[in-house]
Design a protein around this motif. Structure first.
Motif, PDB file in Angstrom:
ATOM      1  N   GLY A  25       0.806  -1.212   0.000  1.00 43.63           N
ATOM      2  CA  GLY A  25       0.000   0.000   0.000  1.00 43.63           C
ATOM      3  C   GLY A  25       0.838   1.260   0.000  1.00 43.63           C
ATOM      4  O   GLY A  25       1.720   1.446  -0.853  1.00 43.63           O
ATOM      5  N   PHE A  26       0.598   2.130   0.980  1.00 42.88           N
ATOM      6  CA  PHE A  26       1.308   3.406   1.044  1.00 42.88           C
ATOM      7  C   PHE A  26       2.816   3.207   1.133  1.00 42.88           C
ATOM      8  O   PHE A  26       3.585   3.977   0.546  1.00 42.88           O
ATOM      9  CB  PHE A  26       0.818   4.225   2.246  1.00 42.88           C
ATOM     10  CG  PHE A  26       1.661   5.442   2.500  1.00 42.88           C
ATOM     11  CD1 PHE A  26       1.538   6.562   1.690  1.00 42.88           C
ATOM     12  CD2 PHE A  26       2.599   5.458   3.516  1.00 42.88           C
ATOM     13  CE1 PHE A  26       2.335   7.689   1.896  1.00 42.88           C
ATOM     14  CE2 PHE A  26       3.397   6.576   3.732  1.00 42.88           C
ATOM     15  CZ  PHE A  26       3.262   7.690   2.916  1.00 42.88           C
ATOM     16  N   LEU A  27       3.255   2.178   1.855  1.00 40.26           N
ATOM     17  CA  LEU A  27       4.702   1.960   1.994  1.00 40.26           C
ATOM     18  C   LEU A  27       5.343   1.628   0.648  1.00 40.26           C
ATOM     19  O   LEU A  27       6.480   2.023   0.383  1.00 40.26           O
ATOM     20  CB  LEU A  27       4.989   0.862   3.016  1.00 40.26           C
ATOM     21  CG  LEU A  27       4.672   1.214   4.462  1.00 40.26           C
ATOM     22  CD1 LEU A  27       4.981   0.029   5.377  1.00 40.26           C
ATOM     23  CD2 LEU A  27       5.433   2.449   4.922  1.00 40.26           C
ATOM     24  N   THR A  28       4.623   0.935  -0.221  1.00 36.57           N
ATOM     25  CA  THR A  28       5.151   0.662  -1.561  1.00 36.57           C
ATOM     26  C   THR A  28       5.246   1.955  -2.367  1.00 36.57           C
ATOM     27  O   THR A  28       6.222   2.174  -3.095  1.00 36.57           O
ATOM     28  CB  THR A  28       4.269  -0.368  -2.287  1.00 36.57           C
ATOM     29  OG1 THR A  28       4.308  -1.602  -1.550  1.00 36.57           O
ATOM     30  CG2 THR A  28       4.737  -0.613  -3.705  1.00 36.57           C
ATOM     31  N   ALA A  30      19.577   2.005  -0.308  1.00 41.15           N
ATOM     32  CA  ALA A  30      21.003   2.317  -0.444  1.00 41.15           C
ATOM     33  C   ALA A  30      21.820   1.026  -0.543  1.00 41.15           C
ATOM     34  O   ALA A  30      22.870   0.990  -1.181  1.00 41.15           O
ATOM     35  CB  ALA A  30      21.475   3.156   0.741  1.00 41.15           C
ATOM     36  N   LYS A  31      21.299  -0.031   0.071  1.00 44.03           N
ATOM     37  CA  LYS A  31      21.963  -1.339   0.001  1.00 44.03           C
ATOM     38  C   LYS A  31      21.438  -2.194  -1.156  1.00 44.03           C
ATOM     39  O   LYS A  31      21.883  -3.317  -1.350  1.00 44.03           O
ATOM     40  CB  LYS A  31      21.745  -2.100   1.318  1.00 44.03           C
ATOM     41  CG  LYS A  31      22.430  -1.471   2.510  1.00 44.03           C
ATOM     42  CD  LYS A  31      23.935  -1.596   2.454  1.00 44.03           C
ATOM     43  CE  LYS A  31      24.382  -3.025   2.645  1.00 44.03           C
ATOM     44  NZ  LYS A  31      25.859  -3.176   2.587  1.00 44.03           N
ATOM     45  N   GLY A  32      20.459  -1.665  -1.912  1.00 40.98           N
ATOM     46  CA  GLY A  32      19.943  -2.384  -3.068  1.00 40.98           C
ATOM     47  C   GLY A  32      18.776  -3.311  -2.771  1.00 40.98           C
ATOM     48  O   GLY A  32      18.503  -4.230  -3.548  1.00 40.98           O
ATOM     49  N   TYR A  33      18.071  -3.073  -1.665  1.00 41.14           N
ATOM     50  CA  TYR A  33      16.954  -3.938  -1.273  1.00 41.14           C
ATOM     51  C   TYR A  33      15.673  -3.144  -1.076  1.00 41.14           C
ATOM     52  O   TYR A  33      15.681  -1.915  -1.055  1.00 41.14           O
ATOM     53  CB  TYR A  33      17.279  -4.696   0.022  1.00 41.14           C
ATOM     54  CG  TYR A  33      18.464  -5.603  -0.122  1.00 41.14           C
ATOM     55  CD1 TYR A  33      18.363  -6.802  -0.826  1.00 41.14           C
ATOM     56  CD2 TYR A  33      19.694  -5.262   0.439  1.00 41.14           C
ATOM     57  CE1 TYR A  33      19.456  -7.633  -0.970  1.00 41.14           C
ATOM     58  CE2 TYR A  33      20.795  -6.092   0.298  1.00 41.14           C
ATOM     59  CZ  TYR A  33      20.670  -7.280  -0.401  1.00 41.14           C
ATOM     60  OH  TYR A  33      21.751  -8.099  -0.551  1.00 41.14           O
ATOM     61  N   LYS A  34      14.569  -3.896  -0.910  1.00 44.74           N
ATOM     62  CA  LYS A  34      13.269  -3.292  -0.606  1.00 44.74           C
ATOM     63  C   LYS A  34      12.584  -4.115   0.480  1.00 44.74           C
ATOM     64  O   LYS A  34      13.073  -5.178   0.869  1.00 44.74           O
ATOM     65  CB  LYS A  34      12.397  -3.202  -1.859  1.00 44.74           C
ATOM     66  CG  LYS A  34      12.861  -2.132  -2.844  1.00 44.74           C
ATOM     67  CD  LYS A  34      11.789  -1.840  -3.870  1.00 44.74           C
ATOM     68  CE  LYS A  34      12.172  -0.638  -4.720  1.00 44.74           C
ATOM     69  NZ  LYS A  34      11.113  -0.295  -5.678  1.00 44.74           N
ATOM     70  N   LEU A  35      11.434  -3.634   0.926  1.00 46.15           N
ATOM     71  CA  LEU A  35      10.690  -4.298   1.998  1.00 46.15           C
ATOM     72  C   LEU A  35      10.415  -5.766   1.692  1.00 46.15           C
ATOM     73  O   LEU A  35      10.475  -6.610   2.591  1.00 46.15           O
ATOM     74  CB  LEU A  35       9.350  -3.587   2.218  1.00 46.15           C
ATOM     75  CG  LEU A  35       9.287  -2.523   3.302  1.00 46.15           C
ATOM     76  CD1 LEU A  35       7.878  -1.949   3.370  1.00 46.15           C
ATOM     77  CD2 LEU A  35       9.699  -3.080   4.648  1.00 46.15           C
ATOM     78  N   ASN A  36      10.105  -6.074   0.453  1.00 45.34           N
ATOM     79  CA  ASN A  36       9.778  -7.453   0.110  1.00 45.34           C
ATOM     80  C   ASN A  36      10.927  -8.399   0.394  1.00 45.34           C
ATOM     81  O   ASN A  36      10.711  -9.560   0.745  1.00 45.34           O
ATOM     82  CB  ASN A  36       9.338  -7.563  -1.352  1.00 45.34           C
ATOM     83  CG  ASN A  36       8.541  -8.822  -1.597  1.00 45.34           C
ATOM     84  OD1 ASN A  36       7.582  -9.112  -0.884  1.00 45.34           O
ATOM     85  ND2 ASN A  36       8.954  -9.603  -2.572  1.00 45.34           N
ATOM     86  N   ASP A  37      12.164  -7.913   0.287  1.00 43.55           N
ATOM     87  CA  ASP A  37      13.320  -8.747   0.605  1.00 43.55           C
ATOM     88  C   ASP A  37      13.329  -9.111   2.085  1.00 43.55           C
ATOM     89  O   ASP A  37      13.664 -10.234   2.463  1.00 43.55           O
ATOM     90  CB  ASP A  37      14.621  -8.024   0.224  1.00 43.55           C
ATOM     91  CG  ASP A  37      14.713  -7.775  -1.270  1.00 43.55           C
ATOM     92  OD1 ASP A  37      14.725  -8.755  -2.035  1.00 43.55           O
ATOM     93  OD2 ASP A  37      14.744  -6.597  -1.672  1.00 43.55           O
ATOM     94  N   ILE A  38      12.948  -8.159   2.936  1.00 42.44           N
ATOM     95  CA  ILE A  38      12.885  -8.412   4.375  1.00 42.44           C
ATOM     96  C   ILE A  38      11.739  -9.366   4.693  1.00 42.44           C
ATOM     97  O   ILE A  38      11.887 -10.275   5.525  1.00 42.44           O
ATOM     98  CB  ILE A  38      12.712  -7.083   5.146  1.00 42.44           C
ATOM     99  CG1 ILE A  38      13.837  -6.108   4.791  1.00 42.44           C
ATOM    100  CG2 ILE A  38      12.652  -7.320   6.636  1.00 42.44           C
ATOM    101  CD1 ILE A  38      15.236  -6.659   4.971  1.00 42.44           C
ATOM    102  N   VAL A  39      10.608  -9.197   4.012  1.00 36.01           N
ATOM    103  CA  VAL A  39       9.474 -10.083   4.211  1.00 36.01           C
ATOM    104  C   VAL A  39       9.858 -11.522   3.878  1.00 36.01           C
ATOM    105  O   VAL A  39       9.514 -12.460   4.606  1.00 36.01           O
ATOM    106  CB  VAL A  39       8.255  -9.632   3.369  1.00 36.01           C
ATOM    107  CG1 VAL A  39       7.177 -10.699   3.354  1.00 36.01           C
ATOM    108  CG2 VAL A  39       7.705  -8.324   3.908  1.00 36.01           C
TER     109      VAL A  39
END
Length: 198
Positions: free
Chosen positions: A108-111, A182-191
């Protein structure tokens, strides 16, 4: 589960297919009672094809099955919401959904915020952008800001001012999203990491 297959003269109810993980709607099909029973028994979504005039298990030819997670009936008991784990694209034309959409996870908003951060990262020459200025200063500055915001969250957590705690928490999350990119990742990687710990 009581399903009113007799509401329409054709004995069919609409079945909305939704990805159990992304929550995206993938397609709409129709089920009669036999298709519903076969879906429950095989755990693979089966429809009644109005054009072929027979039962049709999605993926029976392509291998792109819709593996059943759960089924919900609506308040009038005449339409179904079916959560699935899709195998491959859902649409017979090769797209993820029958509306030609991509079946990506969205927060949602975070994306939307992640997209804005990515835009600032790609356009670091924007002198007015705070986010672009952080990217220009490099990973050490971004990481330092996350550390500072984390300390402020801890300090506010020990006090009784909920507004300040929430404000500092928002700052921490915002800067963490910047650090991820900055490290080349997004929230989905953490999920995905969290899911793997399941």
């Amino acid at each position: 589960m009581e399903i009113n297959f007799d509401k329409n003269n054709d004995g069919l109810v609409p079945a909305i297919i939704q990805d159990a993980t992304t929550k995206n709607v993938l397609m709409l099909g129709y089920m009669n009672e036999e298709a519903y029973q076969k879906t429950v028994e095989t755990r693979k979504v089966t429809f009644f094809s109005r054009t072929k005039n027979r039962l049709w298990t999605k993926g029976e030819e392509s291998g792109n099955f819709l593996n059943l997670v759960n089924i919900k009936n609506d308040c009038d008991q005449d339409s179904l919401l079916i959560s699935v784990n899709p195998v491959g694209p859902t649409c017979h034309k090769g797209s993820d959904t029958c509306w030609n959409g991509v079946n990506d996870q969205s927060f949602g908003f975070l994306t939307e915020l992640e997209d804005t951060i990515q835009n600032r990262k790609e356009n670091q020459d924007d002198e007015k952008s705070y986010v672009a200025s952080l990217f220009r200063k490099g990973i050490n500055k971004v990481a330092q800001k996350v550390g500072e915001e984390a300390v402020e969250v801890v300090i506010e957590a020990k006090d009784d001012n909920d507004d300040l705690f929430l404000s500092e928490s928002a700052d921490l999350l915002f800067h963490y999203l910047i650090l991820l990119q900055a490290k080349g990742y997004k929230l989905n990687d953490i999920v995905e990491v969290l899911k793997s710990r399941g």
